[in-house]
Design an enzyme around this catalytic site. Structure first.
Site, PDB file in Angstrom:
ATOM      1  N   ARG A 232     -30.597 -61.221 -18.658  1.00 10.64           N
ATOM      2  CA  ARG A 232     -31.600 -60.284 -19.172  1.00 10.64           C
ATOM      3  C   ARG A 232     -32.925 -60.379 -18.414  1.00 10.64           C
ATOM      4  NH1 ARG A 232     -28.806 -61.391 -24.091  1.00 10.64           N
ATOM      5  NH2 ARG A 232     -28.137 -59.444 -25.039  1.00 10.64           N
TER       6      ARG A 232
ATOM      7  N   HIS B 234     -26.254 -65.413 -12.352  1.00 12.06           N
ATOM      8  CA  HIS B 234     -27.441 -66.058 -11.773  1.00 12.06           C
ATOM      9  C   HIS B 234     -27.087 -67.511 -11.482  1.00 12.06           C
ATOM     10  CE1 HIS B 234     -27.798 -67.711 -15.772  1.00 12.06           C
ATOM     11  NE2 HIS B 234     -27.884 -66.484 -16.283  1.00 12.06           N
TER      12      HIS B 234
ATOM     13  N   GLY C 179     -27.632 -70.164 -12.976  1.00 15.06           N
ATOM     14  CA  GLY C 179     -27.093 -70.891 -14.130  1.00 15.06           C
ATOM     15  C   GLY C 179     -25.571 -70.752 -14.188  1.00 15.06           C
ATOM     16  N   HIS C 180     -25.073 -69.500 -14.049  1.00 13.90           N
ATOM     17  CA  HIS C 180     -23.613 -69.300 -14.044  1.00 13.90           C
ATOM     18  C   HIS C 180     -22.978 -70.038 -12.864  1.00 13.90           C
ATOM     19  CE1 HIS C 180     -24.792 -65.309 -16.000  1.00 13.90           C
ATOM     20  NE2 HIS C 180     -23.961 -65.829 -16.882  1.00 13.90           N
TER      21      HIS C 180
ATOM     22  N   GLY D  24     -23.040 -72.666 -21.017  1.00 16.49           N
ATOM     23  CA  GLY D  24     -24.399 -73.156 -20.811  1.00 16.49           C
ATOM     24  C   GLY D  24     -25.077 -73.495 -22.132  1.00 16.49           C
ATOM     25  N   GLU D  25     -25.962 -74.479 -22.067  1.00 20.90           N
ATOM     26  CA  GLU D  25     -26.705 -74.879 -23.280  1.00 20.90           C
ATOM     27  C   GLU D  25     -27.795 -73.877 -23.647  1.00 20.90           C
ATOM     28  OE1 GLU D  25     -28.126 -78.880 -22.795  1.00 20.90           O
ATOM     29  OE2 GLU D  25     -26.189 -79.736 -23.369  1.00 20.90           O
ATOM     30  N   LYS D  26     -28.055 -72.886 -22.787  1.00 22.90           N
ATOM     31  CA  LYS D  26     -29.072 -71.906 -23.183  1.00 22.90           C
ATOM     32  C   LYS D  26     -28.635 -71.227 -24.486  1.00 22.90           C
ATOM     33  CE  LYS D  26     -29.822 -67.793 -21.468  1.00 22.90           C
ATOM     34  NZ  LYS D  26     -29.858 -66.949 -22.681  1.00 22.90           N
TER      35      LYS D  26
ATOM     36  N   MET E 153     -20.395 -62.642 -18.665  1.00 26.65           N
ATOM     37  CA  MET E 153     -20.465 -61.186 -18.811  1.00 26.65           C
ATOM     38  C   MET E 153     -21.046 -60.588 -17.515  1.00 26.65           C
ATOM     39  SD  MET E 153     -21.137 -60.407 -22.783  1.00 26.65           S
ATOM     40  CE  MET E 153     -22.883 -60.721 -22.853  1.00 26.65           C
ATOM     41  N   GLY E 154     -20.915 -61.321 -16.420  1.00 25.94           N
ATOM     42  CA  GLY E 154     -21.408 -60.820 -15.138  1.00 25.94           C
ATOM     43  C   GLY E 154     -22.914 -60.951 -15.026  1.00 25.94           C
TER      44      GLY E 154
HETATM   45  O1  PAF Z   1     -22.397 -66.350 -22.996  1.00 25.26           O
HETATM   46  C1  PAF Z   1     -21.850 -65.280 -22.638  1.00 25.26           C
HETATM   47  O2  PAF Z   1     -22.085 -64.751 -21.555  1.00 25.26           O
HETATM   48  C2  PAF Z   1     -20.860 -64.604 -23.575  1.00 25.26           C
HETATM   49  O3  PAF Z   1     -21.249 -64.738 -24.891  1.00 25.26           O
HETATM   50  C3  PAF Z   1     -19.410 -65.062 -23.362  1.00 25.26           C
HETATM   51  C4  PAF Z   1     -19.230 -66.522 -23.721  1.00 25.26           C
HETATM   52  C5  PAF Z   1     -18.991 -64.831 -21.917  1.00 25.26           C
HETATM   53  C6  PAF Z   1     -18.471 -64.270 -24.260  1.00 25.26           C
HETATM   54  O4  PAF Z   1     -18.523 -62.902 -23.980  1.00 25.26           O
END
Ligand code: PAF
Length: 282
Positions: free
Chosen positions: A189, A34, A36-37, A149-151, A30-31
Site C-alpha cells: 500500500r 517489495h 519485505g516479500h 511477515g510479522e507486519k 498478493m503481489g
Molecule cells: O498477507 C497477505 O498478503 C495476504 O493476506 C495473504 C496471506 C497472501 C492471503 O491472501
C-alpha cells in the site's frame, strides 16, 4: 522460473517433487512485491529445496470494494524482482475461478477469538477470507513450511492457530518486518502514498518506538493515551486504533505481568490509505 496459472498443473508438478523427497516452502502474497516479500522468498529458498510464491489478490479478504479495486497490481515488475532473487522459483498465479472452484466465498472460521481483536473489529470478514485462501493454498501446495511477515502479526497468529486447530502438517515461519529507510513498515500500500506523506510517515515508526520506551516505566493505558495524544497533535495521519496486547491471545493488556510478551499495534489512515504497524515491547 516456472509460472502456473492453474492449480491442477501445480499439483501434478509438486507431486513429482514430493516423490523425490524435496522439501517445499510456500510464500503466499498478493503481489506488488517489495523487499519485505523478497526477504521471505530468500529465507524460503535457504530452508527448502523447492519454493512456491503465490501471487493472488484474494477478493474474499477485502471488506471494502474500493480497497480491492485500488490494490496495486505490478505483475511484470514482480516477475523481474523474483528473477533477481532466483531463477529457481515456482510462481502460482491462479484466477479466482480456478482457486475458488467458481464459488468465490469465505468459509467461516473459529480462531478462538483472535479474529475478534484489533483488525477484526474494523475489517468485517477479513480473517475468514484470509483463512479460506491460505487453507486452499496449503491444500494445493502441501508445503513443509510457509512464510508470513510479522507486519501482519495478527494474521500470522491466526494462521498459526488454524494450523494448530486443523492439525495441518507444516511449520509456520514468522519473519521480521522490513522497513523503509525512514522506518515506515514496508507494505504494498505504500506505493499509493504521495511522496510527501511517505516521507512524513516516519512519524508512525518514531511514535511507536518512543511508546516502547514509555511502556518500560508506564502502564499500558498511559502509553496508549500518550500515543493517541501524539496523533491528535499532527494533521497528516488519523489513528484508527493503538492497542497494547498480549502476543499470544491478542487481548488488550490491563496489568503488566512478568513472563508475558506484549506488542504494540497501530492502524493509521493517510488520506484513504490504511497502514498498519507493530513493535514487540519486551
Ligand atoms: O498477507 C497477505 O498478503 C495476504 O493476506 C495473504 C496471506 C497472501 C492471503 O491472501
Amino acid at each position: 522460473m516456472q509460472i502456473f496459472h492453474q492449480k491442477e498443473a501445480l499439483i501434478q508438478f509438486l507431486k513429482k517433487e514430493k516423490i523425490e523427497n524435496k522439501t517445499i516452502g510456500l510464500v503466499p502474497t498478493m503481489g506488488a512485491l517489495h523487499q519485505g516479500h523478497l526477504s521471505l522468498v530468500e529465507k524460503a529458498l535457504n530452508d527448502n529445496n523447492t519454493v512456491v510464491v503465490s501471487i493472488f489478490v484474494n477478493p474474499t479478504q477485502f471488506d471494502n470494494k474500493t480497497d480491492l479495486e485500488k490494490y496495486p497490481k505490478t505483475w511484470e515488475k514482480d516477475l523481474e524482482n523474483l528473477k533477481k532473487v532466483s531463477d529457481n522459483i515456482l510462481i502460482f498465479a491462479p484466477s479466482a475461478e480456478d482457486i475458488y472452484d467458481n464459488k468465490v466465498a469465505s468459509e467461516t472460521f473459529d480462531f478462538d477469538g483472535l479474529e475478534n481483536e484489533m483488525e477484526g473489529k474494523f475489517r468485517s470478514g477479513h480473517f475468514d477470507g484470509v483463512g479460506t485462501i491460505v487453507k486452499k493454498l496449503f491444500t494445493i501446495v502441501q508445503p513443509d513450511r510457509a512464510y508470513f511477515g510479522e507486519k501482519d502479526f495478527q494474521q500470522l497468529q491466526i494462521i498459526r492457530k488454524m494450523v494448530e486447530k486443523h492439525n495441518l502438517p507444516l511449520t509456520i515461519i514468522g519473519c521480521p518486518i522490513s522497513r523503509e529507510d525512514n522506518g515506515l513498515a514496508m507494505s504494498s500500500r505504500n506505493e499509493r502514498l504521495p511522496s510527501d506523506l511517505r516521507e512524513k510517515a516516519s512519524f508512525i515508526f518514531k511514535t511507536i518506538q518512543k511508546a516502547k520506551e514509555k511502556f518500560g516505566t508506564e502502564s499500558a493505558i498511559d502509553t496508549v493515551n500518550w500515543i493517541e495524544e501524539q496523533f491528535r497533535q499532527q494533521p497528516f495521519f488519523k489513528l484508527e486504533y493503538a492497542e497494547i496486547a498480549n502476543e499470544k491471545t491478542l487481548k488488550p493488556v490491563k496489568t503488566k505481568k512478568e513472563n508475558e510478551h506484549y506488542r504494540l499495534f497501530v492502524a493509521v489512515y493517510a488520506n484513504d490509505i490504511r497502514l498498519i504497524d507493530n513493535v514487540a515491547l519486551n
